[in-house]
Scaffold this active site. Structure first.
Site, short mmCIF file in Angstrom:
data_model
loop_
_atom_site.label_atom_id
_atom_site.label_comp_id
_atom_site.label_asym_id
_atom_site.label_seq_id
_atom_site.Cartn_x
_atom_site.Cartn_y
_atom_site.Cartn_z
N ASP A 1 0.81 -1.22 0.00
CA ASP A 1 0.00 0.00 0.00
C ASP A 1 0.83 1.27 0.00
O ASP A 1 2.06 1.22 0.15
CB ASP A 1 -1.00 -0.02 1.18
CG ASP A 1 -0.37 -0.51 2.48
OD1 ASP A 1 0.87 -0.43 2.62
OD2 ASP A 1 -1.12 -0.97 3.35
N ASN B 1 -7.69 -2.75 13.74
CA ASN B 1 -9.08 -2.94 13.31
C ASN B 1 -9.22 -4.16 12.40
O ASN B 1 -10.26 -4.37 11.79
CB ASN B 1 -9.60 -1.69 12.59
CG ASN B 1 -8.83 -1.39 11.32
OD1 ASN B 1 -7.92 -2.13 10.95
ND2 ASN B 1 -9.18 -0.32 10.64
N HIS C 1 -7.46 -4.71 9.63
CA HIS C 1 -7.20 -4.50 8.20
C HIS C 1 -5.96 -5.26 7.72
O HIS C 1 -5.05 -5.53 8.49
CB HIS C 1 -7.12 -3.00 7.83
CG HIS C 1 -5.90 -2.28 8.29
ND1 HIS C 1 -5.85 -0.90 8.37
CD2 HIS C 1 -4.67 -2.71 8.68
CE1 HIS C 1 -4.66 -0.53 8.78
NE2 HIS C 1 -3.92 -1.60 8.99
N GLU D 1 -9.79 -2.02 4.58
CA GLU D 1 -10.38 -1.69 5.88
C GLU D 1 -11.66 -2.50 6.11
O GLU D 1 -12.25 -3.02 5.15
CB GLU D 1 -10.70 -0.19 5.92
CG GLU D 1 -9.50 0.73 5.68
CD GLU D 1 -8.57 0.85 6.90
OE1 GLU D 1 -8.53 -0.08 7.74
OE2 GLU D 1 -7.87 1.87 7.00
P1 PGA Z 1 2.14 -1.83 12.20
O1 PGA Z 1 0.93 -1.78 11.18
O2 PGA Z 1 3.11 -2.83 11.69
O3 PGA Z 1 2.73 -0.45 12.19
O4 PGA Z 1 1.56 -2.21 13.53
C1 PGA Z 1 0.38 -2.98 10.69
C2 PGA Z 1 -0.84 -2.69 9.88
O5 PGA Z 1 -1.56 -1.71 10.19
O6 PGA Z 1 -1.11 -3.43 8.92
#
Ligand code: PGA
Length: 269
Positions: A83, A154, A156, A161
């Site tokens: 992303d 959450n 995702h 999302e």
């Molecule tokens: P993080 O994010 O590695 O910074 O915890 C993971 C994500 O949101 O997919």
């Protein structure tokens, strides 16, 4: 190689629980470097799906070390990142393009035209085409061999999302522009000096693109990820928890998590 302290099969996935994030990342880095070396031996290209965020940082550090110290070569590798914020300049230090340059691309022999990150500068009217093009590039390369994934609080995956789509529709989502979820914006605030500066949109590899990878490694560390891990592995398959959509495919998803992220599932099993 570090051994998991517990290994479970949940929702058709292999779940390996480690004492520390460092051990889980060592295992992930080892799987990736072994795939690259096997590919080189067989004269085959290796196509990697990569993730950003705090979770995979030690994996990239380890791959750079393997390149420097053991001569691990990225000559036969192509990469596709999950992303990118939208809009954002690739030169912005908060862009995922910058993240990847800093942590991996600038330090290994990966050709620039094989290190693909969705482009946060494409004009609005070409965003759809850009997502379609990204999926076509991956298909044209024969698909992703390994997809690295983190999981959001959450649930995702990438920036897919939570939504109220049916499972059938959610698993067909292609690479596209999305609105970021309030929790994602709040979690990104630390990188953008406050929530107001976090982009409200992002480009994300689609759920369908992720699920088509031949092998998927999901990493999650720390207590704050425990609810999302439990909802993904123990709850129903639903687009409201995108991590649960991983279990519409079987025999190719491996979770590499630490004890803290596993705390809720360990209470249930
Ligand atoms: P993080 O994010 O590695 O910074 O915890 C993971 C994500 O949101 O997919």
């Amino acid at each position: 190689m570090p051994k998991p302290i517990r290994r479970l099969t949940l929702a058709g996935a292999d779940v390996k629980i480690y004492t520390s994030a460092a051990s889980a990342c060592e295992e992930a880095a080892h799987s990736i470097s072994a795939a690259i070396e096997d590919g080189a031996r067989l004269g085959k290209k290796v196509v990697l799906g990569l993730a950003t965020g705090a979770t995979p940082e030690p994996i990239y550090a380890r791959l750079v070390e393997d390149h420097r110290e053991r001569g691990l070569s990225f000559e036969n590798v192509s990469t596709y990142n999950l992303d990118e914020y939208y809009p954002i300049s690739p030169l912005d230090p908060r862009s995922y393009r910058s993240y990847m340059e800093q942590r991996l691309f600038a330090h290994v022999n990966l050709a620039p035209n094989r290190a693909h990150v969705l482009d946060g500068t494409v004009p609005d009217s070409f965003v759809k085409q850009h997502g379609e093009q990204f999926d076509r590039w991956i298909l044209d390369e024969g698909g992703l061999d390994i997809q690295l994934l983190g999981i959001g609080r959450n649930g995702h995956i990438g920036f897919n999302e939570p939504s109220n789509l049916s499972v059938d529709r959610a698993v067909e989502l292609p690479t596209r522009l999305v609105d970021l979820h309030p929790m994602t914006i709040s979690d990104a605030a630390k990188d953008f000096d406050g929530e107001e500066s976090v982009p409200r949109h992002a480009l994300t590899m689609g759920v369908a693109t992720i699920l088509a990878a031949r092998s998927i490694l999901v990493l999650a560390f720390g207590e704050r990820k425990a609810p999302a891990v439990a909802r993904s592995l123990l709850g129903p398959i639903t687009a409201e928890v995108p991590g649960s959509l991983l279990h519409t495919v079987s025999n190719k998803v491996t979770w590499l998590i630490d004890q803290a992220a596993a705390s809720e599932i360990l209470r249930e099993v």
